[in-house]
Design a protein around this motif. Structure first.
Motif, PDB file in Angstrom:
ATOM      1  N   ALA A 258      23.795  66.449  32.868  1.00 32.25           N
ATOM      2  CA  ALA A 258      22.994  67.120  33.893  1.00 32.25           C
ATOM      3  C   ALA A 258      23.497  66.757  35.278  1.00 32.25           C
ATOM      4  O   ALA A 258      23.854  65.602  35.549  1.00 32.25           O
ATOM      5  N   PRO A 259      23.525  67.721  36.209  1.00 28.30           N
ATOM      6  CA  PRO A 259      23.976  67.432  37.568  1.00 28.30           C
ATOM      7  C   PRO A 259      22.909  66.677  38.354  1.00 28.30           C
ATOM      8  O   PRO A 259      21.723  66.739  38.041  1.00 28.30           O
ATOM      9  N   PHE A 260      23.336  65.949  39.380  1.00 27.50           N
ATOM     10  CA  PHE A 260      22.380  65.303  40.280  1.00 27.50           C
ATOM     11  C   PHE A 260      23.016  65.197  41.666  1.00 27.50           C
ATOM     12  O   PHE A 260      24.242  65.078  41.807  1.00 27.50           O
ATOM     13  N   LYS A 262      24.211  63.913  45.425  1.00 24.69           N
ATOM     14  CA  LYS A 262      24.844  62.692  45.900  1.00 24.69           C
ATOM     15  C   LYS A 262      23.772  61.708  46.360  1.00 24.69           C
ATOM     16  O   LYS A 262      22.856  62.045  47.092  1.00 24.69           O
ATOM     17  N   GLY A 263      23.875  60.500  45.887  1.00 22.35           N
ATOM     18  CA  GLY A 263      22.935  59.455  46.269  1.00 22.35           C
ATOM     19  C   GLY A 263      21.680  59.396  45.414  1.00 22.35           C
ATOM     20  O   GLY A 263      20.905  58.444  45.523  1.00 22.35           O
ATOM     21  N   ALA A 264      21.465  60.406  44.556  1.00 17.20           N
ATOM     22  CA  ALA A 264      20.227  60.464  43.763  1.00 17.20           C
ATOM     23  C   ALA A 264      20.151  59.347  42.735  1.00 17.20           C
ATOM     24  O   ALA A 264      19.070  58.810  42.473  1.00 17.20           O
ATOM     25  N   LYS A 265      21.282  58.995  42.173  1.00 20.16           N
ATOM     26  CA  LYS A 265      21.291  57.961  41.132  1.00 20.16           C
ATOM     27  C   LYS A 265      20.762  56.635  41.663  1.00 20.16           C
ATOM     28  O   LYS A 265      19.932  55.974  41.025  1.00 20.16           O
ATOM     29  N   ALA A 266      21.205  56.260  42.858  1.00 20.29           N
ATOM     30  CA  ALA A 266      20.762  54.997  43.448  1.00 20.29           C
ATOM     31  C   ALA A 266      19.317  55.071  43.932  1.00 20.29           C
ATOM     32  O   ALA A 266      18.587  54.084  43.893  1.00 20.29           O
ATOM     33  N   ALA A 267      18.904  56.267  44.363  1.00 15.50           N
ATOM     34  CA  ALA A 267      17.571  56.409  44.957  1.00 15.50           C
ATOM     35  C   ALA A 267      16.471  56.663  43.929  1.00 15.50           C
ATOM     36  O   ALA A 267      15.290  56.461  44.224  1.00 15.50           O
ATOM     37  N   PHE A 268      16.838  57.088  42.720  1.00 14.88           N
ATOM     38  CA  PHE A 268      15.826  57.494  41.741  1.00 14.88           C
ATOM     39  C   PHE A 268      14.997  56.295  41.288  1.00 14.88           C
ATOM     40  O   PHE A 268      15.532  55.232  40.948  1.00 14.88           O
ATOM     41  N   ASP A 269      13.688  56.476  41.271  1.00 12.60           N
ATOM     42  CA  ASP A 269      12.759  55.398  40.898  1.00 12.60           C
ATOM     43  C   ASP A 269      12.573  55.383  39.379  1.00 12.60           C
ATOM     44  O   ASP A 269      11.601  55.924  38.848  1.00 12.60           O
ATOM     45  N   MET A 270      13.499  54.751  38.698  1.00 13.84           N
ATOM     46  CA  MET A 270      13.449  54.688  37.242  1.00 13.84           C
ATOM     47  C   MET A 270      12.222  53.941  36.737  1.00 13.84           C
ATOM     48  O   MET A 270      11.734  54.174  35.633  1.00 13.84           O
ATOM     49  N   THR A 338      20.080  63.598  29.820  1.00 10.64           N
ATOM     50  CA  THR A 338      20.607  62.982  31.048  1.00 10.64           C
ATOM     51  C   THR A 338      20.000  63.589  32.308  1.00 10.64           C
ATOM     52  O   THR A 338      20.391  63.192  33.416  1.00 10.64           O
ATOM     53  N   ASP A 339      19.075  64.508  32.208  1.00  2.37           N
ATOM     54  CA  ASP A 339      18.390  65.041  33.379  1.00  2.37           C
ATOM     55  C   ASP A 339      17.619  63.913  34.059  1.00  2.37           C
ATOM     56  O   ASP A 339      16.802  63.243  33.416  1.00  2.37           O
ATOM     57  N   HIS A 340      17.895  63.685  35.349  1.00  8.39           N
ATOM     58  CA  HIS A 340      17.319  62.563  36.104  1.00  8.39           C
ATOM     59  C   HIS A 340      17.688  61.210  35.486  1.00  8.39           C
ATOM     60  O   HIS A 340      16.937  60.234  35.595  1.00  8.39           O
ATOM     61  N   GLY A 341      18.833  61.164  34.830  1.00  2.62           N
ATOM     62  CA  GLY A 341      19.274  59.908  34.233  1.00  2.62           C
ATOM     63  C   GLY A 341      18.435  59.471  33.061  1.00  2.62           C
ATOM     64  O   GLY A 341      18.386  58.276  32.726  1.00  2.62           O
TER      65      GLY A 341
END
Length: 482
Positions: A258-260, A262-270, A338-341
């Motif tokens: 899934a695409p995301f 730039k910067g979303a991976k680090a910013a996403f509140d898992m 993998t959508d939103h990791g």
């Protein structure tokens, strides 16, 4: 008395006459009642990642062919994106949100006991009923066994594993710790892994389900009654185990992450979507190459399940029953690949809540696509109207019949879905997905401008009135009771 045929031509004519007589008899039996037959096909963890929903990569010829004969609902959502409450809602017509902290309150039999299920109502209205595979969340609860002339089989903890399957696996991958669980227990219903098995379709449970359902259609049913047969396929639920030939249909590099932004991976509140499996971080800790192979395994499992559905549909056609049978094809919720990791379900994201739904009736025009928002709780009242079934006055249904939409009628339809997931509650409209998280945090996404839901608009003052309206609507919705 033995009859000897003097020529192959006479023998062929005799066989033809027998077939015609059999078909005529089936037709006569079909006309002995005025209710349509029903075939209900459920897939586990199948999001609309199929050709019929515009996805070019998955190989789903039987679902795609069925879409041409049916009405496809493009915006179908579940009340709760998890197998247990979603299936309970579909069967009882009641929204369940699993807000109790006591898991005993959420057990499937307890949810099913809220009110009579539609299989039971159909049986009371003269239907012969049978089921195989996963329709409920596991085996048929004791309080609903009376709904079935033939109930079961569900294979419980055996999730296409064990010593006999293991020695036939020719390709395997995924998270190593979860592969080990599958090997040790002979089951891995939560294992993030895939495996290609060198064997026929019937070596796995969905192949067995198709075989039994075909036997119901051809041999076991009471031909003096309309039938309702439910076929519950376990795939593409984890673990993604399927016969090797379905993996071979896909190239090695099949599957797209899934695409995301730039910067979303680090910013996403898992942390908000944390669970035992998600503690491993983005994509549960698997690298991109492994993730891609896992998605390929999901698609191979989908193709395997699609093939089993095709066998069942073909049996209906061979018996001359296809045209007069209402067929419902349903997935029990959406799914993260993998959508939103994330993997799996049970999140408030649209990808988790949206599910496939296609319905064919003897009187509907195939190939139609409905854009109205519908939910799994709408299936119960739809089947009641399609069959003209009488229901007890104490039964309270949270959904609405889809029959007007099936017939392309002008109807005043409220395009809103009420949803819950992991302590949250929310709504989905044509334009927005709004959610109040368990901790009270608000999420608002513009689905037209931001379909992958990365830009939370809830803090923007210009949406305050809209959010107030959504919260007002949510406060009036009934959950967990008829």
């Amino acid at each position: 008395m033995k009859i000897f045929f003097k020529s192959k031509a006479i023998l062929a004519l005799a066989i033809l006459f027998t077939c015609l007589s059999t078909n005529a008899e089936d037709s006569k039996q079909q006309k002995s009642h005025d209710k349509p037959n029903i075939l209900f096909i459920a897939f586990d963890d199948l999001r609309p990642l199929i050709g019929a929903y515009g996805e070019p990569e998955p190989i789903t010829p039987n679902l795609d062919a069925f879409a041409k004969d049916s009405v496809l609902f493009n915006k179908a959502y579940v009340s709760y994106p998890l197998c247990n409450p979603s299936r309970a809602s579909m069967l009882t017509g009641v929204r369940f949100d699993l807000q109790s902290d006591n898991w005993k309150d959420n057990k499937h039999p307890k949810l099913i006991a809220k009110q009579d299920t539609w299989p039971g109502v159909l049986k009371d209205n003269g239907y012969w009923t049978a089921t195989r595979g996963k329709l409920y969340h596991g085996k048929i609860p004791g309080n609903d066994k009376s709904s079935w002339d033939i109930g079961g089989k569900f294979w419980g903890k055996i999730q296409d594993g064990g010593p006999e399957i293991l020695k036939k696996i020719v390709e395997m991958g995924g998270r190593e710790d979860q592969i080990q669980i599958y090997k040790d227990k002979g089951a891995g219903p939560g294992s993030l892994m895939y495996a290609a098995v060198d064997g026929p379709d019937e070596i796995l449970n969905d192949g067995k389900v198709a075989k039994d359902v075909i036997d119901f259609i051809k041999n076991k049913r009471d031909k003096n009654k309309p039938f309702m047969i439910a076929s519950g396929f376990a795939r593409p639920h984890m673990p993604w185990v399927a016969p090797k030939k379905y993996f071979d249909m896909y190239p090695e590099d099949a599957g797209k992450l899934a695409p995301f932004p730039k910067g979303a991976k680090a910013a996403f509140d898992m942390e908000k979507y944390k669970s035992k499996t998600r503690d491993h971080g983005w994509n549960e800790g698997v690298d991109d190459k492994t993730a891609q192979k896992l998605i390929r395994g999901y698609m191979a499992s989908t193709t395997y399940a699609d093939a089993q559905m095709g066998k069942v549909i073909q049996a209906l056609k061979e018996e001359g029953l296809y045209e007069n049978t209402v067929i419902v094809v349903w997935g029990d919720h959406g799914y993260h690949l993998t959508d939103h990791g994330l993997w799996r379900k049970n999140t408030p994201f649209l990808i988790s809540l949206r599910s496939p739904l296609m319905i064919k009736t003897p009187s509907t025009r195939g190939g139609q696509v409905v854009e109205n928002i519908v939910q799994n709780i709408d299936i119960y009242p739809t089947l009641m109207e399609l069959t003209g079934s009488k229901i007890d006055k104490n039964i309270k249904l949270h959904g609405k019949s889809l029959v007007p939409l099936l017939h392309n009628e002008e109807v005043d339809w409220q395009n809103i879905a009420h949803t819950s997931a992991k302590g949250s509650h929310g709504v989905i409209t044509d334009k927005y997905r709004f959610t109040q998280m368990k901790d009270g945090e608000l999420h608002l996404y513009d689905l037209e401008q931001d379909p992958h839901e990365w830009n939370n608009l809830a803090s923007d003052a210009k949406y305050a009135s809209l959010i107030k309206d959504f919260l007002g609507k949510m406060s009036k919705v009934v959950w967990n009771k008829p």
